[in-house]
Design a protein around this motif. Structure first.
Motif, PDB file in Angstrom:
ATOM      1  N   VAL A  38       0.847  -1.202   0.000  1.00  0.00           N
ATOM      2  CA  VAL A  38       0.000   0.000   0.000  1.00  0.00           C
ATOM      3  C   VAL A  38       0.882   1.251   0.000  1.00  0.00           C
ATOM      4  CG1 VAL A  38      -1.612   1.362   1.399  1.00  0.00           C
ATOM      5  CG2 VAL A  38      -2.038  -1.061   1.034  1.00  0.00           C
ATOM      6  N   PHE A  42       0.944   4.105  -2.898  1.00  0.00           N
ATOM      7  CA  PHE A  42       0.288   5.347  -2.503  1.00  0.00           C
ATOM      8  C   PHE A  42       0.690   6.524  -3.393  1.00  0.00           C
ATOM      9  CE2 PHE A  42      -1.827   8.270   0.291  1.00  0.00           C
ATOM     10  CZ  PHE A  42      -2.792   7.477   0.862  1.00  0.00           C
ATOM     11  N   ILE A  45      -1.582   6.744  -6.244  1.00  0.00           N
ATOM     12  CA  ILE A  45      -2.893   7.277  -5.858  1.00  0.00           C
ATOM     13  C   ILE A  45      -2.808   8.807  -5.726  1.00  0.00           C
ATOM     14  CG2 ILE A  45      -4.653   7.287  -4.025  1.00  0.00           C
ATOM     15  CD1 ILE A  45      -3.793   4.403  -3.415  1.00  0.00           C
ATOM     16  N   LEU A  46      -1.729   9.261  -5.082  1.00  0.00           N
ATOM     17  CA  LEU A  46      -1.565  10.717  -4.921  1.00  0.00           C
ATOM     18  C   LEU A  46      -1.423  11.398  -6.280  1.00  0.00           C
ATOM     19  CD1 LEU A  46       0.756  11.196  -1.822  1.00  0.00           C
ATOM     20  CD2 LEU A  46      -1.674  11.552  -1.986  1.00  0.00           C
ATOM     21  N   ARG A  48      -2.645  10.398  -9.063  1.00  0.00           N
ATOM     22  CA  ARG A  48      -3.967  10.409  -9.701  1.00  0.00           C
ATOM     23  C   ARG A  48      -4.808  11.574  -9.144  1.00  0.00           C
ATOM     24  NH1 ARG A  48      -7.785   5.810  -7.830  1.00  0.00           N
ATOM     25  NH2 ARG A  48      -8.051   7.331  -6.183  1.00  0.00           N
ATOM     26  N   GLU A  49      -4.781  11.718  -7.819  1.00  0.00           N
ATOM     27  CA  GLU A  49      -5.570  12.786  -7.201  1.00  0.00           C
ATOM     28  C   GLU A  49      -5.027  14.170  -7.578  1.00  0.00           C
ATOM     29  OE1 GLU A  49      -8.410  12.236  -5.751  1.00  0.00           O
ATOM     30  OE2 GLU A  49      -8.096  10.080  -5.966  1.00  0.00           O
ATOM     31  N   MET A  50      -3.686  14.241  -7.732  1.00  0.00           N
ATOM     32  CA  MET A  50      -3.063  15.524  -8.070  1.00  0.00           C
ATOM     33  C   MET A  50      -3.515  16.021  -9.448  1.00  0.00           C
ATOM     34  SD  MET A  50      -1.053  16.561  -5.613  1.00  0.00           S
ATOM     35  CE  MET A  50       0.171  17.633  -6.294  1.00  0.00           C
ATOM     36  N   LEU A 273      -6.672  -1.474  -1.961  1.00  0.00           N
ATOM     37  CA  LEU A 273      -6.461  -0.417  -2.961  1.00  0.00           C
ATOM     38  C   LEU A 273      -7.656  -0.281  -3.899  1.00  0.00           C
ATOM     39  CD1 LEU A 273      -2.724  -1.072  -3.821  1.00  0.00           C
ATOM     40  CD2 LEU A 273      -3.630   0.947  -2.699  1.00  0.00           C
ATOM     41  N   ALA A 276     -10.988   0.609  -1.490  1.00  0.00           N
ATOM     42  CA  ALA A 276     -10.886   1.842  -0.683  1.00  0.00           C
ATOM     43  C   ALA A 276     -10.418   3.028  -1.515  1.00  0.00           C
ATOM     44  CB  ALA A 276      -9.941   1.618   0.490  1.00  0.00           C
ATOM     45  N   ALA A 277      -9.638   2.765  -2.562  1.00  0.00           N
ATOM     46  CA  ALA A 277      -9.086   3.913  -3.308  1.00  0.00           C
ATOM     47  C   ALA A 277      -9.343   3.830  -4.807  1.00  0.00           C
ATOM     48  CB  ALA A 277      -7.585   4.008  -3.053  1.00  0.00           C
TER      49      ALA A 277
END
Lengths: 322, 402
Positions: A38, A42, A45-46, A48-50, A273, A276-277
């Motif tokens: 994870v 991560f 994931i960050l 992607r969010e950015m 993952l 949850a994400a």
């Protein structure tokens, strides 16, 4: 042949003890693996969010420039509507909205009006207007930036003078007199550092838990082990052969725990993952190595304690089981 | 009968020192792991929000029209930090900004008057607010004073800086540089008091606010899509009582009616996305930790009971009934659970503080509820182990003795 037979008999005889031990170790390994996987995923994931930040480079220059990554070319001119000076930009609205997912615009508009200018000109959502040869319904958008005082028209930018770029490598635009927006990058690294520390801590505790479980459960069997070693020694076995027997037996256990732990880690990390994400799992070698080493170290510790104990105790005492 | 049970249980624990101690420690360690990691996971979301809230995500500007030119004042900031404003605690930092065209050492610069690090008294509360309080904006330099300027990261002025506004000149020294990662890196910041002394203007052009908020869920999305007026009364009440960024912006507008509230959507979307996904991951990892801890406790108890099997045989051979042996084992496990509960009670608080400091750089307190749950865990899992215990006691005496 005899060697393998002894090991297999020993495992078979202690199955009742080994099964809870393997389950406990496998669960600890799952936690270690999940924390490691994870943590390493991560960053994706960050990133992607950015992307929701939208365009992070704005280059104001006339003519075409070499651009890598998602971008939209705009032709921005000042125009007077009523007695107000408004910034009017032509370009692909589809690309503009793709590049700025945080902007709220309804439908697939051909004319996008910033909420600030919409308020000033009293333009309403859905109102049909004609602007620079484009007839369409007004879509009022909100960005929270200076672009809220812009009007965007879905029309090819013949002579582009502004580029909005979304890139993970904004440094390459520094020489182009670009405005580079990096305010969330530092935040990203701060978050990532906290997450990594947290995951490292979980993994560290789980390693201790795994080693303690193996040693604890092995001690249950200490008496019968002592007796076995006593018999081996009285039959002429050297410490080296006892060590070999024990190492092989515990290596098999470590291997089983490793396979179960790895499979569990992959499954759990994927579940965590994905559900949850909403992200997919990317395996990394480091996590596999961590699981393997922890499994091996846990069982090696237990074996080492038996060997040290056997070396210090006399064969007669072992046979008497004292 | 009861005192006999206690006596024999203590005796058994004393004789099997190693096993009893390892059972107690296993119970304590597994429960402590749960308390510590729960404290980390349960606080992770709020910690993440603080970590992410280090940049301004709301901008308040005065609403001007042809007839009126409004500015913002210190009283406006007091209004939104006062307890009467419901979300005052969610406004983590506020920095007022007054823009001015100026020259610095003869060259035109973008100048902004602001609070560097101001203590604002609101009622009986004090708040430290200002430019240097945005956690993600990195400042390097000395503590600025009223005679200092702070330079944006992209600027290279050195020595004394002579700032000139409409012919008024003042000399400042450079206290340090601030890196914001945004267009503010091109600005020269001076204290708002110094700027108002030079311009005679006491108002602010905008307020930069970093607000802590709850990521949008279905209700917030519905309110955004259809407008909050389309929500049912129950939905509206729920929406208004949740710290969605839309609600914070709406209530700010209600408190400061002559302003425009700009939500920095590019920032709030990223913040919301990260908080949302991280929370899900933390919750899942919390469940995994819970399972791992319970398994560790169960294995420890199983080990303890398994190590007793031979004793059961001897006791059965001497005429003890399975009921009595069961009661004795139960007492031993209860003593171990009690001891581990004591260890958890005294060790959890310092451990949670130490670990939270190591991981997040701030100290968390273990909540009472969490500690009560953690103390109860050994007892709860002990009762789960009873099934295993009974199975062992039902075995034949000869089998037990072997």
């Amino acid at each position: 042949m005899l060697f393998h037979k002894i090991i297999l008999s020993s495992i078979k005889y202690r199955l009742g003890l080994y099964s809870p031990m393997l389950i406990a170790v496998a669960i600890s390994l799952c936690l270690i693996g999940a924390a490691s996987l994870v943590s390493s995923n991560f960053n994706h994931i960050l990133n992607r969010e950015m992307k929701k930040y939208g365009a992070n480079v704005i280059v104001k220059t006339k003519g075409k420039i070499p651009i890598n990554g998602q971008h939209v070319a705009l032709q921005v001119n000042d125009t007077v509507i009523g007695n107000r000076k408004i910034s009017m930009a032509s370009g692909s609205i589809k690309n503009l909205l793709q590049i700025n997912p945080a902007w709220t615009a309804k439908g697939a508009p051909s004319i996008m009006v910033g909420n600030q200018v919409a308020g000033e000109l009293n333009l309403k959502q859905g109102q049909t207007i004609e602007m620079h040869g484009v007839v369409g319904e007004v879509s009022v958008f909100e960005s929270g930036t200076d672009f809220d005082s812009f009007i965007f028209i879905d029309k090819k930018a013949v002579e582009p003078n502004m580029y909005m770029v979304r890139t993970d490598h904004p440094e390459q635009y520094r020489s182009m007199n670009a405005v580079i927006m990096e305010e969330m990058v530092r935040t990203k690294y701060a978050v990532l550092s906290s997450i990594k520390k947290l995951m490292f801590f979980i993994a560290l505790i789980s390693v201790v838990a795994s080693i303690t479980t193996v040693i604890n459960l092995c001690r249950v069997d200490a008496a019968s082990r002592r007796k076995e070693f006593g018999i081996f020694k009285s039959l002429g076995a050297s410490m080296f052969s006892i060590w070999k027997l024990l190492s092989f037996e515990f290596s098999i256990l470590a291997l089983v725990a490793f396979v179960a732990g790895l499979a569990g880690s992959v499954l759990l990390s994927w579940l965590v993952l994905y559900y949850a994400a909403g992200a997919s799992l990317t395996m990394n070698l480091q996590s596999v190595v961590v699981i393997a080493v922890t499994s091996l170290v846990s069982f090696s510790f237990a074996a080492l304690i038996f060997i040290i104990e056997s070396k210090r105790v006399h064969v007669m005492e072992e046979l008497r089981n004292e | 009968m009861f005192s006999f049970l206690i006596r024999i249980a203590f005796k058994a624990a004393f004789v099997q020192k190693f096993r009893f101690v390892s059972l107690t420690l296993a119970l304590a360690i597994a429960s402590l792991l749960l308390v510590v990691l729960s404290a980390l996971f349960l606080n992770a979301e709020s910690r993440m929000a603080v970590e992410l809230g280090g940049v301004p995500n709301l901008v308040v500007e005065p609403q001007n029209d042809l007839l009126n030119t409004n500015t913002l004042s210190v009283d406006d900031i007091r209004k939104i930090k006062a307890p009467e404003y419901f979300w005052h605690n969610n406004l983590a930092n506020i920095a007022p900004i007054t823009n001015s065209n100026a020259t610095a050492n003869g060259s035109p610069v973008k100048l902004a008057g602001t609070w560097f690090d101001k203590t604002l008294q609101v009622g009986d509360q004090q708040y430290a607010l200002g430019l240097l309080k945005f956690a993600s904006w990195k400042y390097t330099g000395t503590r600025p004073s009223a005679n200092s300027v702070i330079l944006g990261a992209n600027l290279t002025l050195s020595g004394p800086v002579v700032v000139s506004i409409n012919g008024n000149k003042e000399t400042f020294h450079v206290a340090g540089k601030i890196s914001t990662g945004s267009f503010w890196d091109n600005y020269v910041f001076i204290s708002s008091d110094a700027l108002s002394k030079m311009t005679g203007n006491k108002g602010f052009d905008k307020l930069l606010i970093s607000a802590l908020f709850k990521p949008n869920d279905e209700l917030a999305a519905k309110a955004e899509r259809m407008g909050e007026n389309k929500l049912s009364p129950e939905e509206y009440e729920k929406w208004m009582c949740s710290a969605y960024i839309g609600v914070v912006a709406k209530t700010l507008k209600e408190t400061l009616p002559t302003t425009v509230i700009k939500v920095q959507r590019r920032i709030t979307e990223v913040q919301a996305g990260i908080i949302k996904t991280s929370s899900g991951i933390f919750m899942a990892l919390f469940l995994l930790t819970l399972i791992a801890s319970l398994t560790a406790i169960y294995s420890a108890e199983k080990m303890y009971v398994a190590s007793h099997v031979r004793d059961f045989g001897i006791m059965t051979a001497l005429g003890a009934s399975p009921r009595k042996m069961f009661a004795q084992l139960l007492t031993e496990i209860a003593i171990a659970s009690l001891l581990s509960a004591l260890i958890i009670y005294f060790a959890s608080s310092p451990l949670v503080r130490y670990v939270s400091m190591a991981v997040y750089g701030i100290r968390f307190e273990a909540t009472t509820a969490l500690m009560v749950v953690a103390v109860l865990i050994p007892f709860a899992v002990s009762s789960l182990a009873l099934g295993f215990l009974r199975k062992n006691l039902r075995q034949d005496t000869i089998k037990l003795l072997n």
